[in-house]
Every structure is written in C-alpha cells, then in structure tokens.
Design a protein around this motif. Structure first.
Motif, PDB file in Angstrom:
ATOM      1  N   ALA A  72       0.853  -1.185   0.000  1.00 19.65           N
ATOM      2  CA  ALA A  72       0.000   0.000   0.000  1.00 19.65           C
ATOM      3  C   ALA A  72       0.888   1.234   0.000  1.00 19.65           C
ATOM      4  O   ALA A  72       1.873   1.301   0.743  1.00 19.65           O
ATOM      5  CB  ALA A  72      -0.919   0.014   1.225  1.00 19.65           C
ATOM      6  N   GLY A  73       0.557   2.194  -0.862  1.00 20.58           N
ATOM      7  CA  GLY A  73       1.301   3.439  -0.942  1.00 20.58           C
ATOM      8  C   GLY A  73       0.381   4.614  -0.705  1.00 20.58           C
ATOM      9  O   GLY A  73      -0.771   4.605  -1.144  1.00 20.58           O
ATOM     10  N   LEU A  98      -6.118   1.283   6.503  1.00 23.28           N
ATOM     11  CA  LEU A  98      -6.179   0.049   7.290  1.00 23.28           C
ATOM     12  C   LEU A  98      -7.484  -0.705   7.032  1.00 23.28           C
ATOM     13  O   LEU A  98      -7.496  -1.943   6.972  1.00 23.28           O
ATOM     14  CB  LEU A  98      -6.026   0.372   8.772  1.00 23.28           C
ATOM     15  N   GLN A  99      -8.581   0.015   6.879  1.00 28.19           N
ATOM     16  CA  GLN A  99      -9.863  -0.637   6.590  1.00 28.19           C
ATOM     17  C   GLN A  99      -9.823  -1.343   5.242  1.00 28.19           C
ATOM     18  O   GLN A  99     -10.337  -2.466   5.094  1.00 28.19           O
ATOM     19  CB  GLN A  99     -10.988   0.392   6.632  1.00 28.19           C
ATOM     20  N   ALA A 109      -9.445  -6.377   1.994  1.00 25.86           N
ATOM     21  CA  ALA A 109      -8.898  -6.988   0.780  1.00 25.86           C
ATOM     22  C   ALA A 109      -8.845  -8.517   0.942  1.00 25.86           C
ATOM     23  O   ALA A 109      -8.593  -9.018   2.046  1.00 25.86           O
ATOM     24  CB  ALA A 109      -7.505  -6.445   0.497  1.00 25.86           C
ATOM     25  N   PRO A 110      -9.084  -9.260  -0.134  1.00 33.44           N
ATOM     26  CA  PRO A 110      -9.093 -10.723  -0.029  1.00 33.44           C
ATOM     27  C   PRO A 110      -7.716 -11.280   0.282  1.00 33.44           C
ATOM     28  O   PRO A 110      -6.698 -10.772  -0.173  1.00 33.44           O
ATOM     29  CB  PRO A 110      -9.573 -11.163  -1.418  1.00 33.44           C
ATOM     30  N   ARG A 160      -1.161  -2.118  13.980  1.00 35.08           N
ATOM     31  CA  ARG A 160      -1.422  -3.229  13.071  1.00 35.08           C
ATOM     32  C   ARG A 160      -0.149  -3.764  12.412  1.00 35.08           C
ATOM     33  O   ARG A 160      -0.099  -4.934  12.032  1.00 35.08           O
ATOM     34  CB  ARG A 160      -2.389  -2.772  11.973  1.00 35.08           C
ATOM     35  N   LEU A 161       0.840  -2.907  12.235  1.00 35.10           N
ATOM     36  CA  LEU A 161       2.032  -3.259  11.478  1.00 35.10           C
ATOM     37  C   LEU A 161       3.278  -2.810  12.229  1.00 35.10           C
ATOM     38  O   LEU A 161       3.227  -1.934  13.096  1.00 35.10           O
ATOM     39  CB  LEU A 161       1.984  -2.600  10.098  1.00 35.10           C
TER      40      LEU A 161
END
Length: 251
Positions: free
Chosen positions: A139-140, A158-159, A164-165, A192-193
C-alpha cells in the motif's frame, strides 16, 4: 476497483524473480530536484543506485489539469520499469500522484485505488504483487498536512487492507507528513504493522524530518532498511528515498 494483468504475461514475468526483494518509497516531487530542475532521469538513477525491485512513488503526476505523468512511460520501459496500471487513461502514472513501479520478475496480480477522506483530493493505492511463488501486498500513500485528516486517512487505508481478499505479507509505505512520533496516524498504523525505525529523510539536502515511513507485517523477513542519501539523491528530489530489503519467504 480490482484488476489483473494478462495471465500469460504474468507467468513470463514470474519466471525470473529476484533472490531478495528491495522496495523503495520515494516522494519524487514531480521529478523537480532541489536545484529547481525537472529531470526524471535522476529519479531512475537513484532507484538504480538502490537496486530497487519495487518503487512506491508519491507526487509522480502533475497536480493539476489532466495530471500528466512526470516519468515518461518510454523512459520507464527503457530503464526496465513497468507501472501498475491504476490509471486507465494512459496519461497519469498513478492515482492522485501515488504510483507503484515494478521490475525484475515482480508482476501485479491485483490492484485498486483507495479514496481518502480529505478537503483536497487525496488517494492511496493497493497492489498485490507476485514474486516467485509468493505474494506481497503493498500500500502506498501520501497523507494530508492536517493531523486530523492524517488519522482518518490512515484508518481508511487500514480498513481497505482488512477488507482486501487474502492475508499476504504486507508493506505500507509513503510520505505520511508526520513530524511528531506520537501522531495518531502513526499510532494507528503501528497497532497493526511493525514500524521500521528509519532516519530522517526530509529535506533531502539536510534531513531533519521522518516524513517517509515504512510499516511491515510481522510475517515479513526484513533483512535491512534505511534512507538512501547519495549525492544524486540529495539533488533529485526534496525527499530522500527510504528502502527495505526483504527475504523471499512470502506466502
């Protein structure tokens, strides 16, 4: 919007993946350097210096009008780069200036544009990239100058990641415009990261701000990371690029 490339082309590109993977986040300032000159070749020179396989760019398109790419597609092709096709017009390189370039056997599998809440137009991009037998999600983003908007925008990214699958190893990269370490947007992403403790990258000539950030999921093998501060990088843009080297234990 989700899309995928031609499967035969994908198979050919996956035939020779890199042994390690180097991903870069770089605000290229529309290819205008700290000397006031627009020279897109210097941006690609910097990426070559780093040995990048993936380049997550900010300010890759003109801001107004029909948003022409500042990196000509023929030049990219001549230097071995392909752009993830977030823009369908063939005029812009990315989405609200956010672009992802790939080479060295890395191929886009799925990609989408993300609209961000903002007073002025802002966006982020999300791409699943095939590397050998594995997948890397990237993600950018280029977040707002307003702290309140930055928090909302980080939450929106984040959502989209959560929706995303699949759940492949993930990198989140970009110019977050955060000057303080206790910013709510940074706290949201760090919950989260894994944030990489990168040095300052802005302004390029004498960096004092850690505006450019990289976050990695716990399942990524991070071998090394840093800020690239060569003589060319200090003049090619007003930001220095940040980079991460990954082992290829992708799932």
């Amino acid at each position: 919007m989700d899309a995928a490339p031609d499967l035969h082309e994908a198979a050919q590109l996956l035939a020779s993946p890199p042994r390690d993977l180097v991903a870069v986040s770089y605000n290229i300032h529309k290819a205008v350097g700290s000397d006031g000159r627009r020279q897109p070749e210097r941006i690609l020179d910097v990426l070559d210096e780093i040995g990048a396989d993936i380049a997550v760019l900010q300010e890759a398109d003109r801001r107004f009008g029909i948003r022409h790419s500042v990196l000509p597609v023929p030049l990219l092709a001549a230097r071995g780069w392909r752009a993830v096709p977030f823009d369908c017009s063939g005029i812009s390189l990315g989405w609200h200036g956010n672009a992802v370039l790939v080479r060295n056997g890395v191929v886009p599998l799925r990609y989408r544009r993300i609209r961000l809440p903002a007073i002025e137009p802002r966006g982020a991009v999300l791409a699943d990239l095939g590397v050998g037998p594995g997948t890397l999600r990237v993600a950018g983003m280029h977040l707002d100058l307003s702290g309140l908007q930055r928090r909302n925008q980080a939450e929106a990214v984040l959502q989209h990641l959560a929706a995303a699958p699949g759940d492949p190893p993930t990198l989140v990269m970009g110019d977050l415009n955060c000057w303080r370490a206790d910013e709510p947007s940074l706290r949201a992403l760090s919950a989260r990261l894994r944030p990489l403790p990168l040095p300052a990258s802005f302004p390029a000539r004498l960096p004092i701000g850690r505006l450019d950030r990289i976050f990695a999921s716990a399942d990524l093998s991070v071998r090394d990371f840093g800020v690239h501060a060569s003589a060319t990088a200090r003049i090619a843009s007003d930001h220095l690029p940040v980079w991460v080297q990954l082992g290829l234990g992708l799932s």
